[in-house]
Scaffold this active site. Structure first.
Site, PDB file in Angstrom:
ATOM      1  N   SER A 147      53.952  35.207  53.256  1.00  0.00           N
ATOM      2  CA  SER A 147      53.422  36.415  52.280  1.00  0.00           C
ATOM      3  C   SER A 147      53.780  37.684  53.900  1.00  0.00           C
ATOM      4  O   SER A 147      54.391  37.577  54.137  1.00  0.00           O
ATOM      5  CB  SER A 147      52.096  36.268  52.127  1.00  0.00           C
ATOM      6  OG  SER A 147      51.784  37.753  51.606  1.00  0.00           O
ATOM      7  N   TYR A 159      43.300  34.684  54.288  1.00  0.00           N
ATOM      8  CA  TYR A 159      44.622  35.017  53.915  1.00  0.00           C
ATOM      9  C   TYR A 159      45.813  34.969  54.558  1.00  0.00           C
ATOM     10  O   TYR A 159      46.576  34.457  54.450  1.00  0.00           O
ATOM     11  CB  TYR A 159      44.668  35.309  51.860  1.00  0.00           C
ATOM     12  CG  TYR A 159      46.302  35.742  51.429  1.00  0.00           C
ATOM     13  CD1 TYR A 159      46.048  34.208  50.541  1.00  0.00           C
ATOM     14  CD2 TYR A 159      46.992  36.350  51.686  1.00  0.00           C
ATOM     15  CE1 TYR A 159      47.099  35.045  49.929  1.00  0.00           C
ATOM     16  CE2 TYR A 159      47.839  36.554  51.194  1.00  0.00           C
ATOM     17  CZ  TYR A 159      47.701  35.574  50.013  1.00  0.00           C
ATOM     18  OH  TYR A 159      49.528  35.293  49.676  1.00  0.00           O
ATOM     19  N   LYS A 163      48.779  32.587  56.190  1.00  0.00           N
ATOM     20  CA  LYS A 163      50.194  32.763  55.991  1.00  0.00           C
ATOM     21  C   LYS A 163      50.501  33.057  56.926  1.00  0.00           C
ATOM     22  O   LYS A 163      52.233  32.208  57.551  1.00  0.00           O
ATOM     23  CB  LYS A 163      50.205  34.331  54.925  1.00  0.00           C
ATOM     24  CG  LYS A 163      49.909  33.788  53.561  1.00  0.00           C
ATOM     25  CD  LYS A 163      50.331  32.705  53.334  1.00  0.00           C
ATOM     26  CE  LYS A 163      50.119  32.416  51.344  1.00  0.00           C
ATOM     27  NZ  LYS A 163      50.743  31.180  51.284  1.00  0.00           N
TER      28      LYS A 163
END
Length: 281
Positions: A147, A159, A163
């Site tokens: 991402s 998150y 990533k």
């Protein structure tokens, strides 16, 4: 089709393949000629996608799997081995996130995100590599979905850190597994509108258009070409690379709207189209 991008005869799998980015990747690989196994937690959408791939004339089956479970990962990869007898392409897309700022997150939220987004990618890649090494000649392509949150703020610490870990994990595995002729790369999408955008206000969507140089909110279709490229022989000398596919979104200063002289290629209505395959691959 340019033969460099032809995946006929290749055996592939996609984790988190039942919907969104995973579904687009699976259908794109199938459209380029590959047989594709669908790995997902949701048996309903997984079975539906496998049936859709078979209608394209490709072999496909669904394998249920929680990628955070080593036993389930091994069972799914064994199923793929029994189905195809080999593995040429693996797309590790399964991922989760927990809404909320870091100060609202419990340790269990962190663990849930990291166990799927990072540990799950490592578990899958390890099992995929072992199967790819059995190919004759030994070779394969592993594509991990990261991402833009790997290098800009995109959600919260769990998150974004997971990533970022996927990107560095991909580089580390690429350095180690080149000796098996296995390429390991990753793709970093931006904000994919027809996956997450339906819950966003028009004001938020317009802000995204204004700060994205190509002028529209990303669609799953925008990932079809990149995943076929990294799966094909066209990328044989590409490994350890993070391919950013975000319309230039991460280039923006975020201070004011970017200027445009022409309308963007995709209008606001088209941003929500779920078009997983672009003809011509």
């Amino acid at each position: 089709m340019n033969k460099a991008f032809d995946l006929a005869g290749r055996a592939a799998l996609v984790t988190g393949g039942g919907r969104g980015i995973g579904r687009a990747c699976a259908l794109s690989l199938a459209a380029a000629g590959a047989d594709v196994a669908v790995i997902d937690l949701d048996s309903t959408i997984g079975e539906e996608l496998a049936a859709e791939i078979r209608k394209l004339g490709r072999r496909s089956s669904f394998f249920p799997c929680d990628v955070a479970s080593p036993d389930q990962v091994d069972a799914a990869i064994d199923g793929v081995a029994n189905l195809f007898g080999r593995l040429d392409v693996a797309v590790n897309n399964a991922g989760v996130w927990r809404r909320g700022a870091d100060e609202t997150q419990a340790p269990a939220d962190w663990d849930a995100v990291v166990s799927v987004n990072l540990t799950g990618v490592w578990l899958c890649a390890m099992a995929e590599m072992k199967l790819m090494r059995k190919n004759r000649p030994a070779e394969g392509k592993i594509i991990n979905i990261a991402s833009v949150g790997s290098f800009i703020y995109a959600g919260n610490g769990a998150y974004d850190a997971s990533k970022a870990g996927v990107v560095q994990l991909s580089r580390s595995l690429a350095a180690q597994w080149g000796r098996y002729n296995i390429n390991v790369n990753c793709i970093s999408p931006g904000y994919v509108g027809n996956v997450f955008g339906r819950s966003r206000s028009e004001e938020e969507r317009q802000r995204l258009r204004e700060i994205t140089p190509l002028g529209y909110v990303q669609r799953t279709a925008d990932l079809c070409g990149p995943v076929v490229f990294l799966a094909s022989s066209a990328s044989d000398y590409v490994t350890g690379h993070n391919l950013v596919v975000d319309g230039g979104h991460s280039l923006s200063t975020w201070l004011r709207p970017l200027e445009r002289d022409l309308p963007p290629r995709v209008d606001p209505a088209g941003e929500l189209d779920d078009i997983p395959v672009v003809a011509g691959y």
